[in-house]
Design a protein around this motif. Structure first.
Motif, short mmCIF file in Angstrom:
data_model
loop_
_atom_site.label_atom_id
_atom_site.label_comp_id
_atom_site.label_asym_id
_atom_site.label_seq_id
_atom_site.Cartn_x
_atom_site.Cartn_y
_atom_site.Cartn_z
N ILE A 242 33.18 33.57 -11.82
CA ILE A 242 31.98 32.44 -11.74
C ILE A 242 32.72 31.43 -10.78
CG2 ILE A 242 30.61 30.83 -12.64
CD1 ILE A 242 30.23 32.87 -15.18
N GLY A 243 32.12 31.17 -9.77
CA GLY A 243 32.49 30.11 -8.69
C GLY A 243 31.56 28.99 -8.49
N PRO A 244 31.90 28.09 -7.51
CA PRO A 244 30.86 27.17 -6.97
C PRO A 244 29.57 27.86 -6.46
CG PRO A 244 33.14 26.37 -6.58
CD PRO A 244 33.17 27.85 -7.03
N PHE B 260 34.64 30.09 -1.48
CA PHE B 260 34.77 31.15 -2.58
C PHE B 260 34.20 32.54 -2.32
CE2 PHE B 260 32.51 32.95 -6.53
CZ PHE B 260 33.62 33.37 -7.06
N PHE B 261 34.62 33.75 -2.38
CA PHE B 261 34.34 34.97 -2.14
C PHE B 261 32.65 35.34 -2.68
CE2 PHE B 261 36.31 36.12 -5.90
CZ PHE B 261 35.61 36.98 -6.52
N GLY B 262 32.73 34.86 -3.76
CA GLY B 262 31.14 35.12 -4.56
C GLY B 262 30.25 34.45 -3.82
N GLY B 263 30.28 33.16 -3.30
CA GLY B 263 29.39 32.29 -2.78
C GLY B 263 29.19 32.86 -1.27
N ILE B 264 30.14 33.28 -0.66
CA ILE B 264 30.27 33.91 0.87
C ILE B 264 29.35 35.18 0.76
CG2 ILE B 264 31.56 34.92 2.64
CD1 ILE B 264 33.73 32.92 1.82
N SER C 218 23.92 36.49 3.90
CA SER C 218 24.19 37.62 4.67
C SER C 218 25.46 37.19 5.54
CB SER C 218 22.97 37.97 5.46
OG SER C 218 22.83 36.73 6.38
N GLU C 219 26.06 38.36 6.33
CA GLU C 219 27.22 38.00 7.14
C GLU C 219 26.74 37.00 8.40
OE1 GLU C 219 30.25 40.74 10.01
OE2 GLU C 219 28.75 41.64 8.70
N GLU C 220 25.54 37.51 8.83
CA GLU C 220 24.95 36.77 9.93
C GLU C 220 24.78 35.29 9.65
OE1 GLU C 220 20.67 36.88 12.05
OE2 GLU C 220 21.83 38.42 12.65
N LYS C 221 24.21 35.09 8.59
CA LYS C 221 23.98 33.51 8.02
C LYS C 221 25.35 32.85 7.75
CE LYS C 221 21.86 30.93 4.24
NZ LYS C 221 21.07 30.82 3.07
N TYR C 222 26.17 33.73 6.94
CA TYR C 222 27.68 33.02 6.95
C TYR C 222 28.49 32.61 8.17
CZ TYR C 222 32.46 32.28 5.63
OH TYR C 222 33.44 31.50 5.41
N VAL D 54 39.43 23.99 -6.07
CA VAL D 54 40.37 23.41 -6.61
C VAL D 54 40.25 23.26 -8.20
CG1 VAL D 54 42.00 21.16 -6.90
CG2 VAL D 54 41.76 22.41 -4.56
N TYR D 55 39.11 22.60 -8.43
CA TYR D 55 38.69 22.40 -9.72
C TYR D 55 38.54 23.56 -10.64
CZ TYR D 55 36.62 20.40 -13.78
OH TYR D 55 36.50 20.00 -15.20
N ARG D 56 37.79 24.56 -10.06
CA ARG D 56 37.28 25.91 -10.63
C ARG D 56 38.89 26.61 -10.77
NH1 ARG D 56 36.21 28.47 -14.39
NH2 ARG D 56 35.23 30.80 -14.21
N ASN D 57 39.59 26.73 -10.00
CA ASN D 57 41.02 27.49 -10.29
C ASN D 57 41.91 26.71 -10.99
OD1 ASN D 57 41.22 29.84 -8.28
ND2 ASN D 57 40.28 28.58 -7.05
N ALA D 58 41.74 25.15 -10.97
CA ALA D 58 42.37 24.71 -12.37
C ALA D 58 41.98 25.08 -13.61
CB ALA D 58 42.36 23.24 -12.14
N GLU D 59 40.73 25.20 -13.78
CA GLU D 59 39.88 25.91 -15.06
C GLU D 59 40.53 27.29 -15.39
OE1 GLU D 59 35.50 23.69 -15.34
OE2 GLU D 59 35.74 25.62 -13.90
#
Length: 156
Positions: A79-81, A87-91, A95-99, A119-124
């Motif tokens: 779970i990420g932003p 973040f790979f999950g958000g990416i 779609s690849e095209e949209k990104y 940064v904040y999520r990885n600190a958690e």
């Protein structure tokens, strides 16, 4: 300059996560070795005594708790932003095209905000991993005395 600083902080947080993960395998190996010796000696045991059962049970319970917390340390946190371009999950939710179209159009401020969310999520994540790792070490250390007693009783 601010973006570079934010990226450096993110890299530092990612290193904390990697460092926590790197401590799991050696401690897991120690736990397995302790259990393995105990199991090998139990097979040689002609009959159980109360002391053997108590010390072996305590050892197995403590080492099992340690391994549970080691598993929790290694458990992936996915779970990420939301809607992140970092973040790979958000990416992968895009779609690849949209990104590819979206990434060049984000402002430096938006990018820095995305990095700081990471940064904040990885600190958690690092905090959670180290809390679990600490408990795993405590349970392993707590098992040392009953393990030594059990091994002594089983060996003698």
């Amino acid at each position: 300059m601010e973006i570079e600083r934010s990226e450096n902080i993110l890299n530092l947080q990612l290193e904390w996560v990697k460092t926590a993960d790197s401590k799991v395998a050696p401690l897991f190996a120690i736990n397995i070795a302790m259990l393995g010796l105990l199991a090998a000696l139990v097979k040689l045991l002609p009959s159980w005594t109360i002391a053997t059962a108590i010390f072996s049970s305590i050892t197995v319970l403590l080492l099992a708790m340690s391994m549970l917390f080691l598993a929790l340390t290694m458990f992936p946190r996915l779970i990420g932003p939301k809607e992140s371009n970092v973040f790979f999950g958000g990416i992968t939710k895009q779609s690849e095209e949209k990104y590819i179209l979206n990434m060049p159009s984000i402002s430096d401020t938006e990018y820095q905000k995305d990095i700081l969310s990471q940064v904040y999520r990885n600190a958690e994540i690092a905090s959670s991993k180290y809390a679990n790792l600490k408990l795993a070490f405590i349970f392993t250390f707590a098992s040392a005395i009953p393990w030594l007693v059990a091994v002594y009783i089983l060996y003698v």
